[in-house]
Scaffold this motif. Sequence first.
Motif, mmCIF file in Angstrom:
data_model
loop_
_atom_site.group_PDB
_atom_site.id
_atom_site.type_symbol
_atom_site.label_atom_id
_atom_site.label_comp_id
_atom_site.label_asym_id
_atom_site.label_seq_id
_atom_site.Cartn_x
_atom_site.Cartn_y
_atom_site.Cartn_z
ATOM 1 N N VAL A 1 -63.822 2.008 -68.006
ATOM 2 C CA VAL A 1 -63.699 3.161 -68.902
ATOM 3 C C VAL A 1 -65.057 3.552 -69.457
ATOM 4 O O VAL A 1 -65.400 4.747 -69.567
ATOM 5 C CB VAL A 1 -62.718 2.843 -70.047
ATOM 6 N N GLN A 2 -65.896 2.550 -69.792
ATOM 7 C CA GLN A 2 -67.217 2.832 -70.361
ATOM 8 C C GLN A 2 -68.127 3.537 -69.362
ATOM 9 O O GLN A 2 -69.047 4.270 -69.752
ATOM 10 C CB GLN A 2 -67.873 1.527 -70.817
ATOM 11 N N ARG B 1 -63.613 11.815 -69.836
ATOM 12 C CA ARG B 1 -62.604 10.842 -70.234
ATOM 13 C C ARG B 1 -61.301 11.479 -70.699
ATOM 14 O O ARG B 1 -60.272 10.821 -70.747
ATOM 15 C CB ARG B 1 -63.130 9.936 -71.362
ATOM 16 N N LYS C 1 -58.430 -7.183 -68.374
ATOM 17 C CA LYS C 1 -58.550 -6.294 -69.532
ATOM 18 C C LYS C 1 -60.004 -5.884 -69.753
ATOM 19 O O LYS C 1 -60.309 -4.702 -69.994
ATOM 20 C CB LYS C 1 -57.995 -7.008 -70.764
ATOM 21 N N ARG C 2 -60.916 -6.867 -69.652
ATOM 22 C CA ARG C 2 -62.345 -6.602 -69.852
ATOM 23 C C ARG C 2 -62.878 -5.679 -68.760
ATOM 24 O O ARG C 2 -63.678 -4.769 -69.017
ATOM 25 C CB ARG C 2 -63.113 -7.931 -69.845
ATOM 26 N N ASN D 1 -61.182 -3.427 -67.072
ATOM 27 C CA ASN D 1 -60.706 -2.074 -67.330
ATOM 28 C C ASN D 1 -61.531 -1.389 -68.411
ATOM 29 O O ASN D 1 -61.823 -0.185 -68.332
ATOM 30 C CB ASN D 1 -59.234 -2.096 -67.729
ATOM 31 N N GLU D 2 -61.914 -2.184 -69.429
ATOM 32 C CA GLU D 2 -62.736 -1.618 -70.510
ATOM 33 C C GLU D 2 -64.094 -1.177 -69.973
ATOM 34 O O GLU D 2 -64.617 -0.120 -70.334
ATOM 35 C CB GLU D 2 -62.912 -2.649 -71.617
ATOM 36 N N LEU D 3 -64.675 -2.024 -69.076
ATOM 37 C CA LEU D 3 -65.979 -1.677 -68.500
ATOM 38 C C LEU D 3 -65.884 -0.434 -67.617
ATOM 39 O O LEU D 3 -66.793 0.411 -67.609
ATOM 40 C CB LEU D 3 -66.511 -2.861 -67.677
#
Length: 295
Positions: free
Chosen positions: A286-287, A294, A279-280, A282-284
């Motif tokens: 995206v950032q 986006r 999950k983390r 995927n967040e990175l």
Amino acid sequence: MTERLYNQDVYTKTFTGTVRSCTEVPGQEGYEVILDRTAFFPEGGGQYGDIGTIGGVRVRDTKERDGEVLHYTEGPLQEGDTVEGEIDWKVRFSRMQQHTAEHILSGLVHGRFGYQNVGFHLGDDICTMDFNGPITREEMEEIEQEANRAVYEDLPVHILYPPEEELQKMEYRSKIEIDGQVRIVWVPGYDRCACCATHVGSTGEIGQIKVIAMMNYKGGVRVTMVSGDRALLDHEKRERDMKEISAMLSAKEDELPEAVRRLMEENEDRKCQIIELQKRMNELKVQQIPEDSRY
């Protein structure tokens, strides 16, 4: 018709008989042999036919047809010759142990619940019984203990050929309608059942009765059992498995359940950690995507 020596003495291992006929089996590499007398039990009652040798020729199966016992041999025998037969006693005795154990278990289930054994198969490794009603594992454990008490009591196993008048008054289990003389196998206090197969002479010869599996089956339950030599082999295998698992987990055998629980908990924790890391990640990712790309 073939004279059946196993009905006179189930412990007859060797015998002599005369070859009445020997015919090649079409489409198979083997022969169908009929003797005037035999100690070989033909397939019946859920039990496989005996194997062994006749005149030094291997018998790989035994069946029945029209009152005759058919020996399926790997080679020919000369009609009219007097030959010596020998059954494979290790295989036969194991089947006798399993079949007698099945009678005791089925008798106890019938006596306690009224259920019938509607399916029975005695294979070369295990014995399965299908009962037409539900049984819990706790109830089966109690029945297993009672069955083993019958073994410890070393009761005689009686073979009866009751006349028709007596049979009509007798209570006994029977899976099918039987024409002619009915053969009853009676274990006092535990079971009385019509059966054509071979059984030990006393319950002590069974050694031990062990239920190794249960499953729901067609509205009832299928029970898998081993006894005698098979129970010993099952114990030995489980002991080897336990020692191997003990070594793999670096835990004493009596601590294995707790060790496995800890391993499962650790595995579950790692799964949760992996999910969080994914999950983390995927967040990175995206950032790192430019804001204008986006959407």
